[in-house]
Scaffold this active site. Sequence first.
Site, short mmCIF file in Angstrom:
data_model
loop_
_atom_site.label_atom_id
_atom_site.label_comp_id
_atom_site.label_asym_id
_atom_site.label_seq_id
_atom_site.Cartn_x
_atom_site.Cartn_y
_atom_site.Cartn_z
N GLY A 14 -6.64 -12.60 -10.91
CA GLY A 14 -6.88 -11.18 -10.73
C GLY A 14 -5.57 -10.42 -10.77
O GLY A 14 -4.63 -10.81 -11.44
N CYS A 15 -5.51 -9.35 -10.03
CA CYS A 15 -4.32 -8.50 -9.99
C CYS A 15 -3.11 -9.30 -9.52
O CYS A 15 -3.16 -9.97 -8.49
CB CYS A 15 -4.57 -7.33 -9.05
SG CYS A 15 -3.14 -6.30 -8.77
#
Length: 185
Positions: A14-15
Amino acid sequence: MNDKTLKNAVLAGGCFWCTEAVFQRLEGVEKVISGYTGGTIKNPAYREITTGRTGHAEAIQIIFDEEKISYKELLEIFFATHDPTTLNQQGADRGTQYRSAIFYVDEEQKQIAKEYINFLTHQNVFDNPIVTEVTELGPFYNAEEYHQNYYNQNSEQGYCQFVINPKLNKLNSTFKRKLKTEKQS
């Protein structure tokens, strides 16, 4: 110790602000660099990555001392601090740039990653199938400077409070024995 055996691991969960914040806190992790890998263009910029059209994932490069933390332990923490069952998504972050991926640097890492995913699958650790890709590492491009060390410099920002803090709380409660001491942070 001057003759450290430093290794390289590249993970996407993810981020990269989230994964960077998690792995920076681990004993044996010397450095974490946010960046991009797995895509089709050279030297991508964040504005291109966010479109999802370059094929890159937001990823982190982890430089670690394998005498203090093993690659398998990094994977254990990786799988415990993101959702490896959502395709191209982590929470509200959606797109291929937020996919769950392990970018291995050699055949040993590839084998360890595949074996660990098989272990998690056979143990029914997750309710849904693991969709984490295991891919050979290609070029890794460092993200822009303002993305580096993001959480540590912006911990009061809303995203950090609501998305990253819960991951760090889980890390602190589940992997306390693996954390750096205050003096080292």
